[in-house]
Design a protein around this motif. Structure first.
Motif, PDB file in Angstrom:
ATOM      1  N   LEU A  20      -7.803 -16.739  -0.409  1.00  0.00           N
ATOM      2  CA  LEU A  20      -7.477 -18.236  -0.699  1.00  0.00           C
ATOM      3  C   LEU A  20      -5.995 -18.402   0.067  1.00  0.00           C
ATOM      4  CD1 LEU A  20      -8.640 -18.950  -4.044  1.00  0.00           C
ATOM      5  CD2 LEU A  20     -10.047 -19.363  -2.251  1.00  0.00           C
ATOM      6  N   GLU A  21      -5.260 -17.267   0.101  1.00  0.00           N
ATOM      7  CA  GLU A  21      -3.809 -17.413   0.425  1.00  0.00           C
ATOM      8  C   GLU A  21      -3.580 -16.912   1.777  1.00  0.00           C
ATOM      9  OE1 GLU A  21      -4.422 -15.823  -2.382  1.00  0.00           O
ATOM     10  OE2 GLU A  21      -4.173 -17.293  -3.876  1.00  0.00           O
ATOM     11  N   VAL A  22      -3.088 -17.499   3.040  1.00  0.00           N
ATOM     12  CA  VAL A  22      -2.827 -16.914   4.255  1.00  0.00           C
ATOM     13  C   VAL A  22      -1.739 -17.034   4.540  1.00  0.00           C
ATOM     14  CG1 VAL A  22      -5.385 -17.291   4.766  1.00  0.00           C
ATOM     15  CG2 VAL A  22      -3.558 -19.021   5.291  1.00  0.00           C
ATOM     16  N   ALA A  23      -1.069 -16.205   5.469  1.00  0.00           N
ATOM     17  CA  ALA A  23       0.187 -16.218   6.169  1.00  0.00           C
ATOM     18  C   ALA A  23       0.221 -15.456   7.340  1.00  0.00           C
ATOM     19  CB  ALA A  23       1.193 -15.537   5.166  1.00  0.00           C
ATOM     20  N   GLY A  24       0.723 -16.086   8.610  1.00  0.00           N
ATOM     21  CA  GLY A  24       0.819 -15.458   9.926  1.00  0.00           C
ATOM     22  C   GLY A  24       1.135 -16.658  10.846  1.00  0.00           C
ATOM     23  N   GLU A  25       0.828 -16.082  12.043  1.00  0.00           N
ATOM     24  CA  GLU A  25       1.265 -16.759  13.261  1.00  0.00           C
ATOM     25  C   GLU A  25       0.038 -17.942  13.781  1.00  0.00           C
ATOM     26  OE1 GLU A  25       2.486 -15.981  17.933  1.00  0.00           O
ATOM     27  OE2 GLU A  25       2.832 -14.349  16.306  1.00  0.00           O
ATOM     28  N   VAL A  26       0.297 -19.128  13.939  1.00  0.00           N
ATOM     29  CA  VAL A  26      -0.532 -19.903  14.422  1.00  0.00           C
ATOM     30  C   VAL A  26      -0.574 -19.532  15.712  1.00  0.00           C
ATOM     31  CG1 VAL A  26      -0.834 -22.312  15.131  1.00  0.00           C
ATOM     32  CG2 VAL A  26       0.562 -21.986  12.804  1.00  0.00           C
ATOM     33  N   ILE A  27      -2.114 -19.701  16.268  1.00  0.00           N
ATOM     34  CA  ILE A  27      -2.560 -19.178  17.644  1.00  0.00           C
ATOM     35  C   ILE A  27      -2.988 -20.346  18.324  1.00  0.00           C
ATOM     36  CG2 ILE A  27      -2.838 -16.600  17.095  1.00  0.00           C
ATOM     37  CD1 ILE A  27      -5.952 -17.478  17.132  1.00  0.00           C
ATOM     38  N   ALA A  28      -3.458 -21.317  17.608  1.00  0.00           N
ATOM     39  CA  ALA A  28      -3.967 -22.474  18.428  1.00  0.00           C
ATOM     40  C   ALA A  28      -4.032 -23.421  17.389  1.00  0.00           C
ATOM     41  CB  ALA A  28      -5.081 -22.268  18.841  1.00  0.00           C
ATOM     42  N   VAL A  29      -3.814 -24.886  17.923  1.00  0.00           N
ATOM     43  CA  VAL A  29      -4.025 -26.195  17.091  1.00  0.00           C
ATOM     44  C   VAL A  29      -4.827 -27.075  17.681  1.00  0.00           C
ATOM     45  CG1 VAL A  29      -1.409 -25.769  16.013  1.00  0.00           C
ATOM     46  CG2 VAL A  29      -1.831 -27.209  18.165  1.00  0.00           C
ATOM     47  N   GLY A  30      -5.439 -27.957  16.960  1.00  0.00           N
ATOM     48  CA  GLY A  30      -6.198 -29.059  17.395  1.00  0.00           C
ATOM     49  C   GLY A  30      -5.495 -30.106  18.198  1.00  0.00           C
ATOM     50  N   ASP A  31      -6.138 -30.950  19.270  1.00  0.00           N
ATOM     51  CA  ASP A  31      -5.577 -31.719  20.022  1.00  0.00           C
ATOM     52  C   ASP A  31      -4.670 -32.969  19.369  1.00  0.00           C
ATOM     53  OD1 ASP A  31      -6.827 -30.632  22.197  1.00  0.00           O
ATOM     54  OD2 ASP A  31      -8.215 -31.924  22.155  1.00  0.00           O
ATOM     55  N   ASP A  32      -5.015 -33.011  17.983  1.00  0.00           N
ATOM     56  CA  ASP A  32      -4.206 -34.374  17.445  1.00  0.00           C
ATOM     57  C   ASP A  32      -3.177 -33.815  16.533  1.00  0.00           C
ATOM     58  OD1 ASP A  32      -5.981 -36.301  18.495  1.00  0.00           O
ATOM     59  OD2 ASP A  32      -7.304 -36.070  16.901  1.00  0.00           O
ATOM     60  N   VAL A  33      -3.014 -32.588  16.410  1.00  0.00           N
ATOM     61  CA  VAL A  33      -1.935 -31.795  15.405  1.00  0.00           C
ATOM     62  C   VAL A  33      -0.490 -31.964  16.153  1.00  0.00           C
ATOM     63  CG1 VAL A  33      -0.995 -29.861  14.381  1.00  0.00           C
ATOM     64  CG2 VAL A  33      -3.773 -30.592  14.494  1.00  0.00           C
ATOM     65  N   THR A  34       0.349 -32.544  15.590  1.00  0.00           N
ATOM     66  CA  THR A  34       1.740 -32.491  16.257  1.00  0.00           C
ATOM     67  C   THR A  34       2.786 -31.774  15.355  1.00  0.00           C
ATOM     68  OG1 THR A  34       2.072 -34.611  15.327  1.00  0.00           O
ATOM     69  CG2 THR A  34       1.086 -34.596  17.320  1.00  0.00           C
ATOM     70  N   ASP A  35       2.588 -31.753  14.113  1.00  0.00           N
ATOM     71  CA  ASP A  35       3.426 -31.041  13.085  1.00  0.00           C
ATOM     72  C   ASP A  35       3.725 -29.639  13.276  1.00  0.00           C
ATOM     73  OD1 ASP A  35       1.096 -31.422  12.102  1.00  0.00           O
ATOM     74  OD2 ASP A  35       1.726 -31.896   9.975  1.00  0.00           O
ATOM     75  N   VAL A  36       2.431 -28.939  13.815  1.00  0.00           N
ATOM     76  CA  VAL A  36       2.377 -27.376  13.696  1.00  0.00           C
ATOM     77  C   VAL A  36       2.168 -27.054  15.100  1.00  0.00           C
ATOM     78  CG1 VAL A  36       1.108 -25.496  12.585  1.00  0.00           C
ATOM     79  CG2 VAL A  36       1.515 -27.635  11.379  1.00  0.00           C
ATOM     80  N   HIS A  37       2.959 -25.866  15.634  1.00  0.00           N
ATOM     81  CA  HIS A  37       2.615 -25.509  17.005  1.00  0.00           C
ATOM     82  C   HIS A  37       2.285 -24.057  17.161  1.00  0.00           C
ATOM     83  CE1 HIS A  37       4.380 -29.245  17.895  1.00  0.00           C
ATOM     84  NE2 HIS A  37       5.373 -29.209  16.897  1.00  0.00           N
ATOM     85  N   ALA A  38       1.787 -23.758  18.098  1.00  0.00           N
ATOM     86  CA  ALA A  38       1.294 -22.174  18.270  1.00  0.00           C
ATOM     87  C   ALA A  38       2.713 -21.539  18.350  1.00  0.00           C
ATOM     88  CB  ALA A  38       0.544 -22.099  19.641  1.00  0.00           C
ATOM     89  N   GLY A  39       2.344 -20.347  17.729  1.00  0.00           N
ATOM     90  CA  GLY A  39       3.743 -19.530  17.701  1.00  0.00           C
ATOM     91  C   GLY A  39       4.477 -19.566  16.504  1.00  0.00           C
ATOM     92  N   VAL A  42       3.473 -19.602   9.444  1.00  0.00           N
ATOM     93  CA  VAL A  42       3.073 -20.399   8.457  1.00  0.00           C
ATOM     94  C   VAL A  42       2.328 -19.625   7.410  1.00  0.00           C
ATOM     95  CG1 VAL A  42       2.967 -22.554   9.938  1.00  0.00           C
ATOM     96  CG2 VAL A  42       0.953 -21.238   9.435  1.00  0.00           C
ATOM     97  N   MET A  43       2.422 -20.583   6.196  1.00  0.00           N
ATOM     98  CA  MET A  43       1.500 -19.910   4.988  1.00  0.00           C
ATOM     99  C   MET A  43       0.624 -21.109   4.643  1.00  0.00           C
ATOM    100  SD  MET A  43       4.853 -19.547   2.463  1.00  0.00           S
ATOM    101  CE  MET A  43       5.993 -20.758   2.329  1.00  0.00           C
ATOM    102  N   ALA A  44      -0.371 -20.824   3.904  1.00  0.00           N
ATOM    103  CA  ALA A  44      -1.339 -21.824   3.436  1.00  0.00           C
ATOM    104  C   ALA A  44      -2.358 -21.332   2.530  1.00  0.00           C
ATOM    105  CB  ALA A  44      -1.907 -22.465   4.672  1.00  0.00           C
ATOM    106  N   MET A  45      -2.871 -22.421   1.871  1.00  0.00           N
ATOM    107  CA  MET A  45      -4.060 -22.081   1.253  1.00  0.00           C
ATOM    108  C   MET A  45      -5.359 -22.659   1.992  1.00  0.00           C
ATOM    109  SD  MET A  45      -3.020 -21.066  -1.779  1.00  0.00           S
ATOM    110  CE  MET A  45      -4.321 -21.241  -2.859  1.00  0.00           C
ATOM    111  N   VAL A  46      -6.457 -21.905   1.645  1.00  0.00           N
ATOM    112  CA  VAL A  46      -7.644 -22.062   2.608  1.00  0.00           C
ATOM    113  C   VAL A  46      -8.678 -22.084   1.296  1.00  0.00           C
ATOM    114  CG1 VAL A  46      -6.794 -21.265   4.705  1.00  0.00           C
ATOM    115  CG2 VAL A  46      -8.040 -19.828   3.291  1.00  0.00           C
ATOM    116  N   GLY A  47      -9.899 -22.647   1.623  1.00  0.00           N
ATOM    117  CA  GLY A  47     -11.024 -22.870   1.017  1.00  0.00           C
ATOM    118  C   GLY A  47     -11.664 -21.235   0.883  1.00  0.00           C
TER     119      GLY A  47
END
Length: 89
Positions: A20-39, A42-47
């Motif tokens: 449920l808990e992840v951490a690492g480098e963003v490798i890609a983001v969706g077209d509408d995402v502006t607050d997180v960038h590749a590279g 980040v840390m996050a909770m997932v389902g």
């Protein structure tokens, strides 16, 4: 507990893999995402699916990892608030 089904199905994650808990480098983001960038780190909770090599994260759940904190520590940080909230119920 996740393996035994105690966490149910979450709306933010589509994997049957455990974790449920992840951490690492963003490798890609969706077209509408502006607050997180590749590279960015980040840390996050997932389902589900945090044990996988790659995980999909809702950008609203992503938190930048502070300098000096490694990925293992960052993933652990994400678990504490959730555990505290569960204990208060």
């Amino acid at each position: 507990m996740q393996r035994q089904g105690y966490y149910g199905r979450q709306s933010y994650g589509e994997s049957d893999l455990l974790g449920l808990e992840v951490a690492g480098e963003v490798i890609a983001v969706g077209d509408d995402v502006t607050d997180v960038h590749a590279g960015e780190r980040v840390m996050a909770m997932v389902g589900g699916g945090a044990y996988a090599e790659f995980a999909r994260v809702d950008h609203g759940m992503a938190v930048r990892i502070p300098d000096g904190l490694d990925d293992i520590g960052a993933a652990a940080v994400m678990a504490f608030p959730c555990n505290a909230c569960q204990k208060r119920r």
